[in-house]
Design a protein around this motif. Sequence first.
Motif: not given
Length: 609
Positions: A34-37, A41-43, A556-560, A578-579
């Motif tokens: 989850k941290v890697g995901q 996404l941030l980078d 919120a988009n990730l949870t959706v 993948d993450y």
Amino acid sequence: MMRRPQAPDDPAARIRWLRPKPPLSGAAKIPDSKVGQLLTLLDRSGIPRELEELLKDRPGPKGVRPRVVLAGLLLSAYYTGRATVADAWRILHYSLEPRARAWLNIPDRPPAGPSARIASSKRLYRGLDTITTVLDPVRHDRRSRLPQRHADFHAAIWDSSEGRTAAARLQTLANRLVLATVRMAHQRGHLRGWNGDVGVDATSVPVVAHPDNRRRGTASVEITAGWHFKGGTGDKTFGYSATLAIAAHHRDHDDETPKAYPQLCLGFELDTPTVRTGPNAVTILTQIAELGLPAGILAADRAYTGCSPLSFQTPVRRLGYRLALDYKVKERGLQGSWRGAPLVDGSLMCPLTPAPLIHATTGADDDTVRLRSDELREKIEARASYHFKLKEGPDARGAIRMQCPASGPSPSVNCARRDRLRPRASTPTAMPARVIDLSNPLGRALPAAARPTVHIPETEHFAPPPTEAMPQVCCAGSITVPADAEAADWRLAKYRQDVPYLHTPWLNAYRPIRSHNEGANGRFKSGTLDIGNSKHRPAPGQVTQTLLLAVMLTVANLTVLEAWLTERAGPDHLTEADYDATGPLPPLTTQVIASPATANGRHPPPDAR
């Protein structure tokens, strides 16, 4: 009367009394995947690199890197629903596994003792303060109220050309984080079932700060905030307005079951309420178009219908969207004309349309329109035969070609004026047999006896007027309808829409898209992650509020997406690779929370890409 507890006099006790405090019963560990995901996404959004470029010439120690601050806020919003520095600090120091700590260059062990905890917490606060300082067009003290004249001076800088340039840079930077989730869903094929329909709406974003105090002559801590009024109820909220673009779809008459797709937030803009309503929506749609996503129907409420055509309707049409709008009571019915064709409820109609059909909705209130009587429904449906038909789609400037309803291979009315001014080619006596394709509406034209007949004035039968006296739409085979108000009447650019108002196609487009807008607003403002709760993002200032809202909408988009994938294919089977937050780019030399080398002597991995 209860008194507020005071800090103790003993220095050691004062340190223990101060925040932050470690978790009381131990913190749950966050998996590296989850941290890697979130880091990946941030980078991939490019925000950390751009902030590093903006901060590279700042004097003094570098402190905590923006990547660490934003990663902590993302983790805090995902696991607690709050985008606060205190929760981000607890997660970074107490909930990460060794591998994730190495990615972010966090010490292997939590801070020992209250002094070390306070020092590490203050470094994280200063890291966020450094980001907001470089992005703020006018920095000032937000810990206390300013005199009203000083606050007005700072607010005027936000409205200046330099302030708007800085605000645009801030909004673009913050929106990249939200668009990173949209880009990921698009690349993985999750948006294949989406046809490009978008719902745009402004929702209130309340703040912790109180409004201006006129009795004392002091302004609010949030100098650029204002009152957001909710249409229809009159309720008002002090804070900001967030313009959200939501992926939606209209109901197709031929296919009642739309394809599945996640209803993501496609972008946002945070601004002072009732200010730049149209331009904020256009900014979001422009960034969506840069991703190569389709453009379908755009539905918006009456706040956007009232915008200047140059700020909303014209640029939206040039982006390829078809408009589905609603009108106020005084705007319904006859709205203007173009080349002799009357503009009735956003649609160009035949100049000889019966007056009862033109004025069917004139002066009709909202209840009359929503609860349509049988008489009103019949008049609205009868308008369809007199509507101008689309001949050519929009060009690069959004202009379209339309033709008379009595013209073309499939006319919808019979018109003696059209037959006189533009006679049809003679029809041979014996027509060869041909196969009719029922799926082609052009091949299913009604016979002349089944079409309504346009009634021309009696004087025109006996003494036809010259062509110069006729409306241009009756003399030409087709007319060009421009999108901008400069080349056309401003009423045409403002009120025209591409779906006939109150007809079945309009109801099947406007109502579902608006429903998706309201549903998304309710989803984002409920549950653990509540963007409408000001205590979930208490840091003051429009810059900070924009960044924190971007973090919360990204989560919120990730949870959706996760819920959508789980409902259709079970839990996501992506592997930890993948993450993975590591990558080939060289690491930056900026000092972060810990020393460059971790406790075991290994250097942190480079930033992810």
